[in-house]
Design a protein around this motif. Structure first.
Motif, PDB file in Angstrom:
ATOM      1  N   UNK A  62       0.839  -1.189   0.000  1.00  0.00           N
ATOM      2  CA  UNK A  62       0.000   0.000   0.000  1.00  0.00           C
ATOM      3  C   UNK A  62       0.880   1.247   0.000  1.00  0.00           C
ATOM      4  N   UNK A  63       0.425   2.283  -0.670  1.00  0.00           N
ATOM      5  CA  UNK A  63       1.178   3.530  -0.733  1.00  0.00           C
ATOM      6  C   UNK A  63       1.056   4.277   0.596  1.00  0.00           C
ATOM      7  N   UNK A  64       2.186   4.551   1.275  1.00  0.00           N
ATOM      8  CA  UNK A  64       2.112   5.340   2.514  1.00  0.00           C
ATOM      9  C   UNK A  64       1.527   6.722   2.218  1.00  0.00           C
ATOM     10  N   UNK A  65       0.708   7.250   3.107  1.00  0.00           N
ATOM     11  CA  UNK A  65       0.079   8.554   2.829  1.00  0.00           C
ATOM     12  C   UNK A  65       1.076   9.708   2.797  1.00  0.00           C
ATOM     13  N   UNK A  66       2.158   9.617   3.591  1.00  0.00           N
ATOM     14  CA  UNK A  66       3.125  10.706   3.656  1.00  0.00           C
ATOM     15  C   UNK A  66       4.534  10.170   3.917  1.00  0.00           C
ATOM     16  N   UNK A  67       5.522  10.977   3.542  1.00  0.00           N
ATOM     17  CA  UNK A  67       6.912  10.709   3.929  1.00  0.00           C
ATOM     18  C   UNK A  67       7.488  11.994   4.511  1.00  0.00           C
ATOM     19  N   UNK A  68       8.449  11.831   5.403  1.00  0.00           N
ATOM     20  CA  UNK A  68       9.034  12.976   6.093  1.00  0.00           C
ATOM     21  C   UNK A  68      10.441  13.245   5.571  1.00  0.00           C
ATOM     22  N   UNK A  69      10.680  14.472   5.132  1.00  0.00           N
ATOM     23  CA  UNK A  69      12.012  14.906   4.701  1.00  0.00           C
ATOM     24  C   UNK A  69      12.359  16.173   5.476  1.00  0.00           C
ATOM     25  N   UNK A  70      13.296  16.047   6.397  1.00  0.00           N
ATOM     26  CA  UNK A  70      13.646  17.188   7.239  1.00  0.00           C
ATOM     27  C   UNK A  70      12.476  17.625   8.096  1.00  0.00           C
ATOM     28  N   UNK A  71      12.125  18.896   8.010  1.00  0.00           N
ATOM     29  CA  UNK A  71      11.018  19.429   8.800  1.00  0.00           C
ATOM     30  C   UNK A  71       9.696  19.422   8.035  1.00  0.00           C
ATOM     31  N   UNK A  72       9.695  18.836   6.844  1.00  0.00           N
ATOM     32  CA  UNK A  72       8.506  18.903   6.005  1.00  0.00           C
ATOM     33  C   UNK A  72       7.935  17.522   5.728  1.00  0.00           C
ATOM     34  N   UNK A  73       6.635  17.393   5.899  1.00  0.00           N
ATOM     35  CA  UNK A  73       5.927  16.148   5.586  1.00  0.00           C
ATOM     36  C   UNK A  73       5.315  16.271   4.191  1.00  0.00           C
ATOM     37  N   UNK A  74       5.656  15.339   3.314  1.00  0.00           N
ATOM     38  CA  UNK A  74       5.198  15.387   1.929  1.00  0.00           C
ATOM     39  C   UNK A  74       4.086  14.356   1.696  1.00  0.00           C
ATOM     40  N   UNK A  75       2.980  14.808   1.119  1.00  0.00           N
ATOM     41  CA  UNK A  75       1.894  13.903   0.771  1.00  0.00           C
ATOM     42  C   UNK A  75       2.255  13.123  -0.492  1.00  0.00           C
ATOM     43  N   UNK A  76       2.034  11.828  -0.482  1.00  0.00           N
ATOM     44  CA  UNK A  76       2.350  10.993  -1.638  1.00  0.00           C
ATOM     45  C   UNK A  76       1.144  10.880  -2.567  1.00  0.00           C
ATOM     46  N   UNK A  77       1.441  10.705  -3.852  1.00  0.00           N
ATOM     47  CA  UNK A  77       0.402  10.514  -4.860  1.00  0.00           C
ATOM     48  C   UNK A  77       0.758   9.283  -5.678  1.00  0.00           C
ATOM     49  N   UNK A  78      -0.232   8.444  -5.925  1.00  0.00           N
ATOM     50  CA  UNK A  78       0.001   7.214  -6.680  1.00  0.00           C
ATOM     51  C   UNK A  78       0.546   7.527  -8.065  1.00  0.00           C
ATOM     52  N   UNK A  79       1.594   6.830  -8.449  1.00  0.00           N
ATOM     53  CA  UNK A  79       2.189   7.020  -9.765  1.00  0.00           C
ATOM     54  C   UNK A  79       1.410   6.199 -10.791  1.00  0.00           C
ATOM     55  N   UNK A  80       0.886   6.866 -11.812  1.00  0.00           N
ATOM     56  CA  UNK A  80       0.133   6.210 -12.881  1.00  0.00           C
ATOM     57  C   UNK A  80       0.836   6.453 -14.206  1.00  0.00           C
ATOM     58  N   UNK A  81       1.306   5.420 -14.885  1.00  0.00           N
ATOM     59  CA  UNK A  81       2.007   5.620 -16.163  1.00  0.00           C
ATOM     60  C   UNK A  81       1.062   6.064 -17.264  1.00  0.00           C
ATOM     61  N   UNK A  82       1.601   6.764 -18.232  1.00  0.00           N
ATOM     62  CA  UNK A  82       0.832   7.144 -19.406  1.00  0.00           C
ATOM     63  C   UNK A  82       0.733   5.947 -20.358  1.00  0.00           C
ATOM     64  N   UNK A  83      -0.323   5.874 -21.154  1.00  0.00           N
ATOM     65  CA  UNK A  83      -0.468   4.754 -22.095  1.00  0.00           C
ATOM     66  C   UNK A  83       0.679   4.716 -23.106  1.00  0.00           C
ATOM     67  N   UNK A  84       1.165   3.517 -23.391  1.00  0.00           N
ATOM     68  CA  UNK A  84       2.172   3.341 -24.439  1.00  0.00           C
ATOM     69  C   UNK A  84       1.470   3.378 -25.795  1.00  0.00           C
TER      70      UNK A  84
END
Length: 379
Positions: free
Chosen positions: A189-211
């Motif tokens: 499962x995709x974690x909702x957030x990751x922490x880098x330094x003093x900032x918490x970043x919201x993650x977004x599911x990576x969806x590839x473009x159609x080939x």
């Protein structure tokens, strides 16, 4: 606050939102196909290695160190598997020669997990790697942070590797690093957030473009794998001419646009299919069935109107603002910026006016009851 001032506030907010998502748009359009190419080597009847359904435990892969079982007689393989664990739900092969087996239930799944011999071949049974991994993106990561430091910080948050994405700069006409990171997680499962330094970043599911194939213009495969006849990218006729002057006609949907148009219904359909695959972790076949069924129920869904140039910014915001926040919270923010409209006596009328404004600006209907409930709690 006058009506003109209210509109100015909203326009400024939309302008800032538009600027923030422009970088994301450029990145998604320019780099996501790279990931599609990386995973394309596994495509087969199961479409890709990430062919996992709503019950991930159903899926197992089977391989032999010396021979490609996927290239053996499929009838013989089916008979051997049926005699070992019974009839399975589905059976296919990847292009690397592995077998992909879909079980009916956990009992059959456990039987297959213990299987060491299939006829004359010793076999290794394992779950697809994609069952236990996922990909996501985070935004606005400073370019001053060294990637080695980022990797060290993020590997403790289940990130196996990271990639700083690039975009095409029209001014310098080169690809430049962006503030967006693509993360590869060792979690199902995709974690909702990751922490880098003093900032918490919201993650977004990576969806590839159609080939898309440069030979036949179809989707789902590349030119080197194509067995179809040549189709012109502009007119859809049986020729390949970069200087074609014939009236545009799509080779995929017969619409009056080139086959590469972002407004092509077939391209939009394939984008939805890939999004469904990533979101629900289902097979491409299952995702296609779901999308086509949904399209029949909502025949107008996916069709784009001809929007005047002066409204391009609003149209872009309409399509992408959901990357930043949930819809109702976004609307609530708009309401809060215009709640002091002096000419309106109560919240009901204020919500109604702003809802009409949002419909006009973004083409989206607002859940007015939800907004009124939130305003009642705030007040």
């Amino acid at each position: 606050m006058s009506d003109s001032e209210d509109i100015t506030v909203i326009e400024k907010f939309i302008d800032s939102l538009h600027d923030e998502i422009m970088e994301r748009t450029n990145i998604n359009q320019s780099v996501i196909n790279m990931d599609t190419n990386n995973t394309g080597s596994e495509m087969s009847e199961f479409e890709s290695e990430s062919d996992i359904g709503q019950d991930p435990w159903q899926y197992q892969k089977m391989s032999n160190r010396e021979e490609n079982l996927g290239l053996k007689n499929p009838i013989l393989i089916q008979k051997l598997i049926s005699s070992s664990i019974g009839i399975v739900k589905d059976l296919g092969a990847t292009r690397t020669g592995h077998l992909m087996v879909v079980c009916f239930d956990k009992h059959q799944f456990n039987q297959l997990s213990k299987l060491k011999q299939l006829g004359q071949w010793s076999v290794n049974v394992f779950q697809p790697k994609s069952l236990n991994t996922t990909k996501g993106c985070i935004y606005n990561v400073s370019l001053d942070i060294d990637e080695t430091d980022l990797q060290e910080i993020l590997e403790k948050q289940q990130v196996s590797r990271l990639q700083r994405l690039t975009y095409y700069d029209k001014n310098t006409k080169t690809r430049v690093p962006s503030k967006t990171l693509k993360l590869f997680f060792n979690t199902a499962e995709l974690p909702p957030r990751v922490l880098i330094g003093f900032k918490s970043h919201k993650t977004k599911l990576f969806v590839p473009k159609p080939t898309q194939c440069f030979k036949c213009q179809g989707f789902g495969h590349m030119q080197r794998e194509c067995r179809n006849s040549v189709k012109c990218v502009r007119c859809g006729e049986d020729h390949k001419d970069r200087e074609c002057k014939i009236k545009a006609k799509c080779a995929n949907c017969n619409g009056d646009h080139p086959a590469t148009s972002k407004d092509c219904p077939k391209k939009i359909e394939n984008e939805k299919i890939l999004k469904q695959v990533c979101k629900e972790k289902c097979s491409v076949k299952e995702a296609r069935t779901h999308v086509l069924k949904e399209s029949k129920q909502n025949p107008l869904q996916g069709k784009k109107e001809n929007i005047p140039k002066e409204h391009e910014k609003i149209s872009l915001t309409k399509g992408l603002f959901q990357q930043l926040t949930e819809f109702d919270n976004f609307i609530l923010l708009l309401i809060m910026t215009t709640i002091q409209v002096p000419t309106l006596p109560d919240n009901v009328q204020k919500v109604s006016v702003v809802a009409n404004m949002v419909l006009e600006l973004l083409g989206v209907h607002v859940n007015q009851e939800y907004i009124l409930d939130k305003l009642t709690l705030i007040n």
